[in-house]
Motif scaffolding. Structure first.
Motif, short mmCIF file in Angstrom:
data_model
loop_
_atom_site.label_atom_id
_atom_site.label_comp_id
_atom_site.label_asym_id
_atom_site.label_seq_id
_atom_site.Cartn_x
_atom_site.Cartn_y
_atom_site.Cartn_z
N GLN A 94 9.35 -9.94 14.97
CA GLN A 94 8.09 -10.25 15.65
C GLN A 94 7.62 -9.09 16.52
OE1 GLN A 94 9.33 -13.86 17.59
NE2 GLN A 94 8.64 -15.16 15.91
N ALA A 95 8.57 -8.42 17.21
CA ALA A 95 8.19 -7.31 18.08
C ALA A 95 7.67 -6.12 17.27
CB ALA A 95 9.38 -6.88 18.93
N SER A 96 8.16 -5.97 16.05
CA SER A 96 7.74 -4.82 15.23
C SER A 96 6.26 -4.90 14.85
CB SER A 96 8.59 -4.74 13.96
OG SER A 96 8.31 -5.83 13.09
N GLN A 97 5.67 -6.09 14.97
CA GLN A 97 4.28 -6.25 14.58
C GLN A 97 3.32 -5.46 15.47
OE1 GLN A 97 5.33 -7.50 11.63
NE2 GLN A 97 3.34 -8.49 11.61
N ILE A 98 3.78 -5.04 16.65
CA ILE A 98 2.90 -4.29 17.54
C ILE A 98 2.50 -2.94 16.93
CG2 ILE A 98 4.71 -3.07 18.82
CD1 ILE A 98 3.07 -3.67 21.37
N ILE A 99 3.30 -2.45 15.99
CA ILE A 99 2.97 -1.20 15.30
C ILE A 99 1.70 -1.36 14.47
CG2 ILE A 99 3.84 0.51 13.63
CD1 ILE A 99 6.63 -0.10 14.55
N THR A 100 1.35 -2.60 14.16
CA THR A 100 0.14 -2.87 13.39
C THR A 100 -1.11 -2.30 14.07
OG1 THR A 100 1.17 -4.88 12.55
CG2 THR A 100 -1.20 -4.70 12.27
N ILE A 101 -1.06 -2.13 15.40
CA ILE A 101 -2.21 -1.58 16.10
C ILE A 101 -2.56 -0.19 15.58
CG2 ILE A 101 -3.06 -0.81 18.36
CD1 ILE A 101 -1.40 -3.00 19.63
N VAL A 102 -1.55 0.62 15.33
CA VAL A 102 -1.76 2.00 14.88
C VAL A 102 -2.07 2.06 13.39
CG1 VAL A 102 -0.82 4.34 14.91
CG2 VAL A 102 -0.16 2.71 16.69
N GLY A 103 -1.37 1.26 12.61
CA GLY A 103 -1.59 1.26 11.17
C GLY A 103 -1.15 -0.05 10.56
N GLY A 104 -2.00 -0.62 9.73
CA GLY A 104 -1.67 -1.91 9.15
C GLY A 104 -2.62 -2.29 8.04
N PRO A 105 -2.47 -3.51 7.52
CA PRO A 105 -3.28 -3.94 6.38
C PRO A 105 -4.78 -3.88 6.63
CG PRO A 105 -1.45 -5.45 6.74
CD PRO A 105 -1.46 -4.52 7.90
N ASN A 106 -5.23 -4.33 7.80
CA ASN A 106 -6.66 -4.29 8.08
C ASN A 106 -7.19 -2.87 8.03
OD1 ASN A 106 -6.85 -7.05 8.46
ND2 ASN A 106 -6.33 -6.91 10.62
N GLY A 107 -6.41 -1.94 8.56
CA GLY A 107 -6.84 -0.55 8.59
C GLY A 107 -6.94 0.07 7.22
N TYR A 108 -5.90 -0.14 6.38
CA TYR A 108 -5.98 0.54 5.07
C TYR A 108 -6.93 -0.18 4.12
CZ TYR A 108 -1.95 -2.44 3.54
OH TYR A 108 -1.08 -3.47 3.25
N VAL A 109 -7.16 -1.48 4.32
CA VAL A 109 -8.19 -2.15 3.52
C VAL A 109 -9.58 -1.63 3.91
CG1 VAL A 109 -9.32 -4.36 3.09
CG2 VAL A 109 -6.83 -4.20 3.02
N LEU A 110 -9.81 -1.46 5.22
CA LEU A 110 -11.08 -0.91 5.68
C LEU A 110 -11.28 0.51 5.15
CD1 LEU A 110 -13.63 -0.91 7.44
CD2 LEU A 110 -12.19 -0.17 9.36
N ALA A 111 -10.22 1.33 5.18
CA ALA A 111 -10.32 2.69 4.66
C ALA A 111 -10.58 2.69 3.16
CB ALA A 111 -9.04 3.47 4.99
N LEU A 112 -9.92 1.81 2.42
CA LEU A 112 -10.15 1.73 0.98
C LEU A 112 -11.59 1.31 0.67
CD1 LEU A 112 -6.87 0.07 -0.36
CD2 LEU A 112 -7.72 2.33 -0.95
#
Length: 452
Positions: A94-112
């Motif tokens: 659960q704590a590892s999810q904070i990394i999603t702020i820097v890079g995550g599914p929403n970000g790479y879908v938006l970039a794609l």
């Protein structure tokens, strides 16, 4: 992990044959999954802002690399959590999810999506967005299937390690194969910054009422983008829980294991992906030809006849709610982009109707095999999100394209957060009543979901 945590915290003298088939364990599992889901969505909102900033400042390719690399870091930490196990492992995950702020599914879908809208012709954007989503669904289908098989064969750690390797390979592929697109200078320094309350809403500002410049010089306030955003939110709120519910209900009510769940979601995701990749673009093209005149003559005549009262989204300013008297400006014109979103909106409406009907019919499921029928029928209503994105890209100036994609993705995430929270909370509080012994388990058949 929730099962191991329960037995480490409780002294159970006579555990059931299926040691994890306890309501307390199922409730904790649903609660912990809900926490991960909600944290991912909340951090994903911040990830959208970071990704949009990277696209505007660093370019689409660099932003895509960043958004793919950091999920690999998160997966490395989740590998550690999976190896640790128990309550501590859950906390690490659960704590590892904070990394999603820097890079995550929403970000790479938006970039794609931003990459696709930059490299294809304007009239092909809606179909291309659907194909991109279809490819992602096919990838998810293969991931669920292979992950379930590998997890059963080699243990639950194997899918995590394979996924980490795939993310690293994806970084190499993006770096070597994709071209570096020039940075759009319109998005970096020339755009006027919003003032007032709009400053705090970020991407949602794209849904603010717009001031359109009419061809006779008058101004008109338009609410099309706002209505579209509300429609997308309500659609996902009504039907977005289905993917989670398929897995949770199949596992709890019909005893689906890792492999069975993998096959179920493989069918759902692969058929949805194939529909979006193969059928959706063709339906959009055929529908546009059917809805619009076959040649441009009728369009030219109609445009000339309505010249004094016509409107143009090429000359749009987002209205500032704190400064309603601001005169509209004239942003740069689109580059030969024609308005083609009439059928896109019609498709979105029909898709929502079919999706609602199919979702409603799911409450009559009472047998395990019927879950597979649900997985086959639901993809037939796919494409609402892609049609909505293609429509809103034509409702706003081209210089606001990244913000438009960020805004509608943010609306989707907020709706998914709301519906996923409700679904997981429902299972956590109520669950599905299990049999207490082998005799009742064999004789007690589950009633349809609507009776519950």
């Amino acid at each position: 992990m929730a099962c191991d945590a329960y037995y480490s915290e409780h002294d159970v003298l006579h555990p059931p044959k299926d040691r994890c088939a306890l309501r307390e364990i199922e409730s904790r599992t649903a609660r912990e999954v809900a926490i991960i889901g909600m944290s991912t969505t909340l951090f994903g909102v911040a990830n959208l802002l970071v990704a949009a900033w990277c696209i505007k400042r660093l370019g689409v390719k660099t932003a895509l690399l960043i958004q793919i690399f950091w999920p690999a870091v998160r997966l490395a930490i989740q590998n550690w959590g999976a190896m640790t196990g128990g309550a501590r492992g859950i906390l690490i995950m659960q704590a590892s999810q904070i990394i999603t702020i820097v890079g995550g599914p929403n970000g790479y879908v938006l970039a794609l999506n931003s990459f696709v809208t930059d490299v294809v012709n304007p009239e092909a954007r809606t179909g291309a967005l659907g194909q991109i989503q279809g490819c992602m669904m096919l990838g998810a289908a293969v991931g669920f299937l292979v992950g379930g098989v590998v997890g059963d064969a080699f243990g639950i750690l194997a899918p995590f390690r394979i996924t980490l390797l795939l993310f690293l390979l994806c970084c190499v592929y993006v770096a070597l194969a994709l071209p570096a697109l020039p940075i759009d200078k319109k998005n970096t320094g020339t755009r006027k910054k919003p003032v007032g309350l709009m400053r705090f809403f970020g991407p949602l500002g794209i849904f603010a009422p717009q001031k359109w410049t009419l061809r006779d010089g008058r101004t008109s306030r338009q609410y099309g983008a706002l209505m579209l955003g509300i429609g997308v939110f309500l659609a996902i709120l009504a039907t977005g829980y289905l993917n989670t519910l398929l897995q949770m209900y199949a596992t709890t009510a019909f005893g689906f294991g890792t492999s069975a769940n993998g096959y179920l979601i493989f069918m759902y995701s692969s058929l949805r992906g194939l529909y979006l990749y193969l059928a959706f673009p063709r339906i959009i093209n055929i529908g546009r030809r059917w809805l619009q005149p076959p040649n441009g003559e009728a369009t030219k005549i109609e445009t000339a006849a309505s010249e004094p009262a016509g409107t143009s989204p090429n000359e749009v300013e987002i209205a500032d709610p704190m400064d309603a008297e601001t005169e509209p400006l004239n942003p740069p014109q689109r580059e030969n982009e024609e308005e083609t979103f009439a059928f896109d909106l019609l498709y979105a409406r029909c898709s929502l109707l079919v999706d609602g009907i199919l979702t409603g019919l799911c409450v009559f499921v009472s047998e395990g095999w019927q879950m597979y029928i649900v997985a086959v029928l639901l993809p037939l209503a796919a494409g609402t999100g892609s049609a909505s994105k293609g429509s809103i890209l034509q409702m706003i100036p081209s210089k606001d394209r990244v913000d438009a994609l960020s805004g509608i993705t943010l609306v989707e995430n907020i709706a998914r957060l709301s519906t996923s929270k409700y679904t997981s909370t429902f299972f956590s509080l109520h669950g599905v009543k299990k049999a207490d012994n082998e005799k009742s388990r064999c004789s007690d058949s589950y009633s349809p979901l609507w009776r519950k």
